[in-house]
Write a protein that holds these residues in place. Structure first.
Motif, PDB file in Angstrom:
ATOM      1  N   GLN A   1       0.824  -1.210   0.000  1.00  0.00           N
ATOM      2  CA  GLN A   1       0.000   0.000   0.000  1.00  0.00           C
ATOM      3  C   GLN A   1       0.857   1.259   0.000  1.00  0.00           C
ATOM      4  O   GLN A   1       0.509   2.266  -0.623  1.00  0.00           O
ATOM      5  N   SER A   2       2.009   1.199   0.674  1.00  0.00           N
ATOM      6  CA  SER A   2       2.891   2.356   0.759  1.00  0.00           C
ATOM      7  C   SER A   2       3.761   2.529  -0.481  1.00  0.00           C
ATOM      8  O   SER A   2       3.892   3.634  -1.014  1.00  0.00           O
ATOM      9  N   ASP A   3       4.359   1.431  -0.951  1.00  0.00           N
ATOM     10  CA  ASP A   3       5.361   1.508  -2.012  1.00  0.00           C
ATOM     11  C   ASP A   3       4.867   1.082  -3.388  1.00  0.00           C
ATOM     12  O   ASP A   3       5.549   1.302  -4.381  1.00  0.00           O
ATOM     13  N   TRP A   4       3.669   0.474  -3.438  1.00  0.00           N
ATOM     14  CA  TRP A   4       3.111   0.022  -4.720  1.00  0.00           C
ATOM     15  C   TRP A   4       1.645   0.461  -4.774  1.00  0.00           C
ATOM     16  O   TRP A   4       0.742  -0.346  -4.975  1.00  0.00           O
ATOM     17  N   PRO A   5       1.386   1.755  -4.584  1.00  0.00           N
ATOM     18  CA  PRO A   5       0.003   2.227  -4.506  1.00  0.00           C
ATOM     19  C   PRO A   5      -0.652   2.337  -5.881  1.00  0.00           C
ATOM     20  O   PRO A   5       0.029   2.524  -6.891  1.00  0.00           O
ATOM     21  N   THR A   6      -1.962   2.223  -5.899  1.00  0.00           N
ATOM     22  CA  THR A   6      -2.711   2.410  -7.136  1.00  0.00           C
ATOM     23  C   THR A   6      -3.183   3.852  -7.244  1.00  0.00           C
ATOM     24  O   THR A   6      -3.521   4.484  -6.243  1.00  0.00           O
ATOM     25  N   LEU A   7      -3.173   4.369  -8.454  1.00  0.00           N
ATOM     26  CA  LEU A   7      -3.700   5.711  -8.718  1.00  0.00           C
ATOM     27  C   LEU A   7      -4.820   5.664  -9.758  1.00  0.00           C
ATOM     28  O   LEU A   7      -5.264   6.693 -10.247  1.00  0.00           O
ATOM     29  N   ALA A   8      -5.267   4.459 -10.067  1.00  0.00           N
ATOM     30  CA  ALA A   8      -6.313   4.288 -11.073  1.00  0.00           C
ATOM     31  C   ALA A   8      -7.667   4.694 -10.516  1.00  0.00           C
ATOM     32  O   ALA A   8      -7.907   4.631  -9.309  1.00  0.00           O
ATOM     33  N   CYS A   9      -8.545   5.115 -11.398  1.00  0.00           N
ATOM     34  CA  CYS A   9      -9.918   5.459 -11.031  1.00  0.00           C
ATOM     35  C   CYS A   9     -10.851   4.311 -11.418  1.00  0.00           C
ATOM     36  O   CYS A   9     -10.626   3.653 -12.442  1.00  0.00           O
ATOM     37  N   PRO A  10     -11.895   4.056 -10.626  1.00  0.00           N
ATOM     38  CA  PRO A  10     -12.213   4.729  -9.365  1.00  0.00           C
ATOM     39  C   PRO A  10     -11.279   4.287  -8.237  1.00  0.00           C
ATOM     40  O   PRO A  10     -10.545   3.301  -8.387  1.00  0.00           O
ATOM     41  N   SER A  11     -11.309   5.004  -7.116  1.00  0.00           N
ATOM     42  CA  SER A  11     -10.451   4.678  -5.980  1.00  0.00           C
ATOM     43  C   SER A  11     -10.648   3.232  -5.559  1.00  0.00           C
ATOM     44  O   SER A  11     -11.759   2.715  -5.559  1.00  0.00           O
ATOM     45  N   ASN A  12      -9.561   2.580  -5.196  1.00  0.00           N
ATOM     46  CA  ASN A  12      -9.642   1.194  -4.738  1.00  0.00           C
ATOM     47  C   ASN A  12      -8.474   0.898  -3.820  1.00  0.00           C
ATOM     48  O   ASN A  12      -7.618   1.756  -3.580  1.00  0.00           O
ATOM     49  N   ASP A  13      -8.419  -0.315  -3.314  1.00  0.00           N
ATOM     50  CA  ASP A  13      -7.403  -0.658  -2.316  1.00  0.00           C
ATOM     51  C   ASP A  13      -6.105  -1.200  -2.898  1.00  0.00           C
ATOM     52  O   ASP A  13      -5.197  -1.566  -2.153  1.00  0.00           O
ATOM     53  N   GLY A  14      -5.992  -1.278  -4.211  1.00  0.00           N
ATOM     54  CA  GLY A  14      -4.751  -1.715  -4.842  1.00  0.00           C
ATOM     55  C   GLY A  14      -4.723  -3.161  -5.271  1.00  0.00           C
ATOM     56  O   GLY A  14      -3.838  -3.576  -6.021  1.00  0.00           O
ATOM     57  N   ILE A  15      -5.682  -3.952  -4.817  1.00  0.00           N
ATOM     58  CA  ILE A  15      -5.668  -5.380  -5.140  1.00  0.00           C
ATOM     59  C   ILE A  15      -5.785  -5.615  -6.645  1.00  0.00           C
ATOM     60  O   ILE A  15      -5.120  -6.496  -7.209  1.00  0.00           O
ATOM     61  N   ASN A  16      -6.601  -4.815  -7.322  1.00  0.00           N
ATOM     62  CA  ASN A  16      -6.736  -4.962  -8.779  1.00  0.00           C
ATOM     63  C   ASN A  16      -5.401  -4.716  -9.487  1.00  0.00           C
ATOM     64  O   ASN A  16      -5.056  -5.399 -10.454  1.00  0.00           O
ATOM     65  N   PHE A  17      -4.661  -3.728  -9.012  1.00  0.00           N
ATOM     66  CA  PHE A  17      -3.361  -3.378  -9.583  1.00  0.00           C
ATOM     67  C   PHE A  17      -2.379  -4.527  -9.387  1.00  0.00           C
ATOM     68  O   PHE A  17      -1.722  -4.992 -10.329  1.00  0.00           O
ATOM     69  N   TRP A  18      -2.284  -5.030  -8.162  1.00  0.00           N
ATOM     70  CA  TRP A  18      -1.344  -6.110  -7.873  1.00  0.00           C
ATOM     71  C   TRP A  18      -1.752  -7.391  -8.598  1.00  0.00           C
ATOM     72  O   TRP A  18      -0.891  -8.140  -9.055  1.00  0.00           O
ATOM     73  N   THR A  19      -3.043  -7.617  -8.716  1.00  0.00           N
ATOM     74  CA  THR A  19      -3.532  -8.783  -9.456  1.00  0.00           C
ATOM     75  C   THR A  19      -3.079  -8.724 -10.908  1.00  0.00           C
ATOM     76  O   THR A  19      -2.576  -9.704 -11.472  1.00  0.00           O
ATOM     77  N   HIS A  20      -3.258  -7.562 -11.520  1.00  0.00           N
ATOM     78  CA  HIS A  20      -2.850  -7.385 -12.916  1.00  0.00           C
ATOM     79  C   HIS A  20      -1.354  -7.618 -13.082  1.00  0.00           C
ATOM     80  O   HIS A  20      -0.921  -8.314 -14.022  1.00  0.00           O
ATOM     81  N   GLU A  21      -0.557  -7.056 -12.183  1.00  0.00           N
ATOM     82  CA  GLU A  21       0.897  -7.185 -12.306  1.00  0.00           C
ATOM     83  C   GLU A  21       1.348  -8.633 -12.139  1.00  0.00           C
ATOM     84  O   GLU A  21       2.235  -9.108 -12.850  1.00  0.00           O
ATOM     85  N   TRP A  22       0.745  -9.346 -11.190  1.00  0.00           N
ATOM     86  CA  TRP A  22       1.112 -10.752 -11.022  1.00  0.00           C
ATOM     87  C   TRP A  22       0.667 -11.576 -12.214  1.00  0.00           C
ATOM     88  O   TRP A  22       1.453 -12.362 -12.771  1.00  0.00           O
ATOM     89  N   ASP A  23      -0.598 -11.416 -12.620  1.00  0.00           N
ATOM     90  CA  ASP A  23      -1.122 -12.239 -13.707  1.00  0.00           C
ATOM     91  C   ASP A  23      -0.360 -12.011 -15.009  1.00  0.00           C
ATOM     92  O   ASP A  23      -0.026 -12.970 -15.720  1.00  0.00           O
ATOM     93  N   LYS A  24      -0.072 -10.762 -15.334  1.00  0.00           N
ATOM     94  CA  LYS A  24       0.586 -10.458 -16.602  1.00  0.00           C
ATOM     95  C   LYS A  24       2.090 -10.701 -16.557  1.00  0.00           C
ATOM     96  O   LYS A  24       2.667 -11.276 -17.498  1.00  0.00           O
ATOM     97  N   HIS A  25       2.738 -10.263 -15.483  1.00  0.00           N
ATOM     98  CA  HIS A  25       4.203 -10.306 -15.425  1.00  0.00           C
ATOM     99  C   HIS A  25       4.748 -11.338 -14.437  1.00  0.00           C
ATOM    100  O   HIS A  25       5.682 -12.067 -14.748  1.00  0.00           O
ATOM    101  N   GLY A  26       4.170 -11.372 -13.241  1.00  0.00           N
ATOM    102  CA  GLY A  26       4.716 -12.244 -12.210  1.00  0.00           C
ATOM    103  C   GLY A  26       4.669 -13.716 -12.559  1.00  0.00           C
ATOM    104  O   GLY A  26       5.595 -14.471 -12.231  1.00  0.00           O
ATOM    105  N   THR A  27       3.599 -14.142 -13.234  1.00  0.00           N
ATOM    106  CA  THR A  27       3.494 -15.566 -13.590  1.00  0.00           C
ATOM    107  C   THR A  27       4.582 -16.001 -14.559  1.00  0.00           C
ATOM    108  O   THR A  27       4.846 -17.198 -14.685  1.00  0.00           O
ATOM    109  N   CYS A  28       5.221 -15.046 -15.211  1.00  0.00           N
ATOM    110  CA  CYS A  28       6.301 -15.380 -16.141  1.00  0.00           C
ATOM    111  C   CYS A  28       7.648 -15.511 -15.437  1.00  0.00           C
ATOM    112  O   CYS A  28       8.662 -15.792 -16.075  1.00  0.00           O
ATOM    113  N   SER A  29       7.656 -15.291 -14.120  1.00  0.00           N
ATOM    114  CA  SER A  29       8.895 -15.428 -13.355  1.00  0.00           C
ATOM    115  C   SER A  29       8.814 -16.593 -12.379  1.00  0.00           C
ATOM    116  O   SER A  29       9.668 -16.738 -11.511  1.00  0.00           O
ATOM    117  N   GLU A  30       7.778 -17.428 -12.525  1.00  0.00           N
ATOM    118  CA  GLU A  30       7.528 -18.497 -11.555  1.00  0.00           C
ATOM    119  C   GLU A  30       8.676 -19.485 -11.432  1.00  0.00           C
ATOM    120  O   GLU A  30       8.852 -20.109 -10.378  1.00  0.00           O
TER     121      GLU A  30
END
Length: 227
Positions: free
Chosen positions: A96-125
């Motif tokens: 929440q502090s170092d990887w915050p979301t700035l997308a609209c509408p306001s949210n808690d960041g889970i959507n952002f982290w989900t996107h990053e893991w699904d798109k990029h993180g799964t390729c580093s498994e």
């Protein structure tokens, strides 16, 4: 009865498929991408602060992205391993502090982290599991303190314009590796400091010199907006 030629073709196709599968799970290095929130918000698209409140005036993580040396990159490598918040529950406050979301509408960041893991993180498994992936990015951000590096060189987020060469030089002098600077434009069309790319080895532990930089160029002088 199938001919030898038919069997050979099938074997070649199978080998090709297996090769593609293996390559899709491989990569050569990571881009560690940090973005300046003032530049994200100071566009026609604007931004929304996360539900936890306005982030600190500091660079925030955008992602840790596996890449190939030819400039291409793998994505969405394992749909069977979706983001699981429970895997990173001990990292939530840091995210929440170092990887915050700035997308609209306001949210808690889970959507952002989900996107990053699904798109990029799964390729580093093959190298990093879900927890290790996010932890690695957070540690690298602390190691690559961009705002401290820039401020130490007299480059401040005050809305002024600074030399692109001086920005790159300040980061390299402080961190030891050459950055790639990505710009965007503000509401008036002025070029501004948006994202900084540094490169990391496949273990996710060590910064390295980038084998290749993304495409795109900034002007010789760019704004560093307030936030």
């Amino acid at each position: 009865m199938e001919s030898k030629g038919s069997n050979l073709i099938k074997l070649l196709l199978l080998t090709q498929c297996l090769t593609v599968l293996c390559v899709s799970q491989d990569f050569d290095f990571f881009y560690l991408v940090q973005q300046w929130p003032g530049s994200y918000c100071d566009t026609k698209k604007s931004c929304c602060y996360p539900s936890t409140g306005k982030p600190a005036a500091n660079f925030g993580l955008h992602g840790l992205w596996p890449n190939y040396n030819d400039g291409s990159y793998p994505s969405n490598c394992d749909p069977n391993n979706p983001f699981d918040q429970s895997q990173v529950s001990d990292l939530t406050s840091e995210l929440q502090s170092d990887w915050p979301t700035l997308a609209c509408p306001s949210n808690d960041g889970i959507n952002f982290w989900t996107h990053e893991w699904d798109k990029h993180g799964t390729c580093s498994e093959s190298n990093l599991n879900q927890h290790d992936y996010f932890e690695a990015a957070l540690k690298l951000k602390q190691q690559a303190n961009l705002l401290k590096a820039l401020k130490s060189a007299g480059i401040n987020p005050d809305g002024g314009s600074y030399s692109l060469a001086n920005i790159k030089g300040a980061i390299k002098d402080a961190i030891g590796f050459t950055p790639y600077i990505e710009c965007n434009v503000d509401t008036e069309g002025n070029s501004q400091l948006y994202q900084v790319y540094l490169c990391v080895d496949t273990s996710g532990s060590n910064l390295i010199e980038c084998p290749v930089f993304p495409r795109g160029r900034c002007g010789s002088d760019i704004e560093f907006p307030t936030f």
